[in-house]
Design a protein around this motif. Structure first.
Motif, PDB file in Angstrom:
ATOM      1  N   HIS A 138      -0.384  38.987  18.976  1.00  0.00           N
ATOM      2  CA  HIS A 138      -0.124  37.546  19.085  1.00  0.00           C
ATOM      3  C   HIS A 138      -1.278  36.879  19.819  1.00  0.00           C
ATOM      4  O   HIS A 138      -1.718  37.372  20.851  1.00  0.00           O
ATOM      5  CB  HIS A 138       1.187  37.321  19.844  1.00  0.00           C
ATOM      6  CG  HIS A 138       1.457  35.883  20.160  1.00  0.00           C
ATOM      7  ND1 HIS A 138       1.799  34.982  19.191  1.00  0.00           N
ATOM      8  CD2 HIS A 138       1.436  35.210  21.329  1.00  0.00           C
ATOM      9  CE1 HIS A 138       1.981  33.796  19.763  1.00  0.00           C
ATOM     10  NE2 HIS A 138       1.767  33.913  21.062  1.00  0.00           N
TER      11      HIS A 138
ATOM     12  N   ALA B 130       8.342  38.594  11.770  1.00  0.00           N
ATOM     13  CA  ALA B 130       8.153  37.911  10.481  1.00  0.00           C
ATOM     14  C   ALA B 130       7.834  36.437  10.702  1.00  0.00           C
ATOM     15  O   ALA B 130       6.949  35.884  10.040  1.00  0.00           O
ATOM     16  CB  ALA B 130       9.401  38.075   9.615  1.00  0.00           C
ATOM     17  N   ALA B 131       8.512  35.796  11.648  1.00  0.00           N
ATOM     18  CA  ALA B 131       8.260  34.383  11.937  1.00  0.00           C
ATOM     19  C   ALA B 131       6.860  34.191  12.525  1.00  0.00           C
ATOM     20  O   ALA B 131       6.154  33.255  12.152  1.00  0.00           O
ATOM     21  CB  ALA B 131       9.320  33.844  12.894  1.00  0.00           C
ATOM     22  N   HIS B 132       6.446  35.069  13.435  1.00  0.00           N
ATOM     23  CA  HIS B 132       5.108  34.979  14.025  1.00  0.00           C
ATOM     24  C   HIS B 132       4.041  35.130  12.951  1.00  0.00           C
ATOM     25  O   HIS B 132       3.071  34.367  12.916  1.00  0.00           O
ATOM     26  CB  HIS B 132       4.904  36.075  15.077  1.00  0.00           C
ATOM     27  CG  HIS B 132       5.280  35.655  16.448  1.00  0.00           C
ATOM     28  ND1 HIS B 132       4.379  35.105  17.332  1.00  0.00           N
ATOM     29  CD2 HIS B 132       6.460  35.698  17.097  1.00  0.00           C
ATOM     30  CE1 HIS B 132       4.990  34.842  18.461  1.00  0.00           C
ATOM     31  NE2 HIS B 132       6.259  35.187  18.345  1.00  0.00           N
TER      32      HIS B 132
ATOM     33  N   GLU C 216      12.174  42.477  14.459  1.00  0.00           N
ATOM     34  CA  GLU C 216      11.586  42.365  13.122  1.00  0.00           C
ATOM     35  C   GLU C 216      11.623  40.916  12.635  1.00  0.00           C
ATOM     36  O   GLU C 216      10.675  40.446  12.022  1.00  0.00           O
ATOM     37  CB  GLU C 216      12.306  43.285  12.142  1.00  0.00           C
ATOM     38  CG  GLU C 216      12.013  44.747  12.379  1.00  0.00           C
ATOM     39  CD  GLU C 216      12.734  45.669  11.420  1.00  0.00           C
ATOM     40  OE1 GLU C 216      13.516  45.200  10.567  1.00  0.00           O
ATOM     41  OE2 GLU C 216      12.522  46.887  11.519  1.00  0.00           O
ATOM     42  N   GLN C 217      12.727  40.206  12.915  1.00  0.00           N
ATOM     43  CA  GLN C 217      12.834  38.802  12.520  1.00  0.00           C
ATOM     44  C   GLN C 217      11.791  37.959  13.235  1.00  0.00           C
ATOM     45  O   GLN C 217      11.148  37.103  12.639  1.00  0.00           O
ATOM     46  CB  GLN C 217      14.222  38.261  12.860  1.00  0.00           C
ATOM     47  CG  GLN C 217      15.133  38.129  11.690  1.00  0.00           C
ATOM     48  CD  GLN C 217      16.429  37.452  12.099  1.00  0.00           C
ATOM     49  OE1 GLN C 217      16.833  37.480  13.254  1.00  0.00           O
ATOM     50  NE2 GLN C 217      17.093  36.865  11.146  1.00  0.00           N
ATOM     51  N   GLY C 218      11.628  38.203  14.534  1.00  0.00           N
ATOM     52  CA  GLY C 218      10.632  37.464  15.306  1.00  0.00           C
ATOM     53  C   GLY C 218       9.230  37.746  14.806  1.00  0.00           C
ATOM     54  O   GLY C 218       8.389  36.849  14.731  1.00  0.00           O
TER      55      GLY C 218
ATOM     56  N   ARG D 174       4.259  34.515   9.873  1.00  0.00           N
ATOM     57  CA  ARG D 174       4.324  33.402   8.932  1.00  0.00           C
ATOM     58  C   ARG D 174       3.767  32.108   9.540  1.00  0.00           C
ATOM     59  O   ARG D 174       3.192  31.297   8.842  1.00  0.00           O
ATOM     60  CB  ARG D 174       5.794  33.198   8.538  1.00  0.00           C
ATOM     61  CG  ARG D 174       6.040  32.636   7.209  1.00  0.00           C
ATOM     62  CD  ARG D 174       7.520  32.564   6.798  1.00  0.00           C
ATOM     63  NE  ARG D 174       8.483  32.373   7.863  1.00  0.00           N
ATOM     64  CZ  ARG D 174       9.342  33.308   8.281  1.00  0.00           C
ATOM     65  NH1 ARG D 174       9.351  34.505   7.731  1.00  0.00           N
ATOM     66  NH2 ARG D 174      10.201  33.056   9.244  1.00  0.00           N
ATOM     67  N   ASN D 175       3.939  31.920  10.841  1.00  0.00           N
ATOM     68  CA  ASN D 175       3.665  30.623  11.455  1.00  0.00           C
ATOM     69  C   ASN D 175       2.505  30.576  12.440  1.00  0.00           C
ATOM     70  O   ASN D 175       2.217  29.517  12.985  1.00  0.00           O
ATOM     71  CB  ASN D 175       4.931  30.129  12.173  1.00  0.00           C
ATOM     72  CG  ASN D 175       6.093  29.966  11.227  1.00  0.00           C
ATOM     73  OD1 ASN D 175       5.949  29.408  10.163  1.00  0.00           O
ATOM     74  ND2 ASN D 175       7.247  30.475  11.599  1.00  0.00           N
ATOM     75  N   HIS D 176       1.887  31.690  12.718  1.00  0.00           N
ATOM     76  CA  HIS D 176       0.810  31.738  13.700  1.00  0.00           C
ATOM     77  C   HIS D 176      -0.354  32.559  13.144  1.00  0.00           C
ATOM     78  O   HIS D 176      -0.226  33.221  12.133  1.00  0.00           O
ATOM     79  CB  HIS D 176       1.285  32.404  15.009  1.00  0.00           C
ATOM     80  CG  HIS D 176       2.442  31.714  15.637  1.00  0.00           C
ATOM     81  ND1 HIS D 176       2.317  30.595  16.402  1.00  0.00           N
ATOM     82  CD2 HIS D 176       3.780  32.005  15.617  1.00  0.00           C
ATOM     83  CE1 HIS D 176       3.507  30.215  16.833  1.00  0.00           C
ATOM     84  NE2 HIS D 176       4.415  31.048  16.369  1.00  0.00           N
TER      85      HIS D 176
END
Length: 87
Positions: free
Chosen positions: A30, A49-51, A45-47, A53-55
């Motif tokens: 990150h 995927a969001a990272h 795993e959900q977090g 996708r968005n960062h």
């Protein structure tokens, strides 16, 4: 009586879910703006995927999602990928 047994069973099941084993975590790199570098974090795993996708984050040993910066296994930037002018 049946309602009491049902209520007790529901409470037990909810308690078991609350105290069940934690969900597995995954490591991602990150980008920490304060350090101006990628750092390894361990999140769900959900977090992850969001990272991703968005960062401008990436998996250790892979390229980041936005800038294409190649990261090594320790999340250090190995090389930045130059954008393709044709795209």
């Amino acid at each position: 009586m049946k309602k009491s047994v049902l209520a007790l069973t529901s409470c037990i099941l909810i308690s078991m879910q609350a105290f069940s084993a934690p969900k597995p975590k995954v490591a991602i790199c990150h980008f920490d703006e304060e350090e101006a570098a990628w750092v390894a974090i361990s999140i769900s795993e959900q977090g992850a995927a969001a990272h991703l996708r968005n960062h401008d984050d990436g998996a250790p040993g892979a390229a980041t999602a936005v800038s294409g910066t190649q990261l090594d296994a320790n999340c250090a930037a190995a090389a930045a990928v130059e954008p393709d002018p044709a795209q």
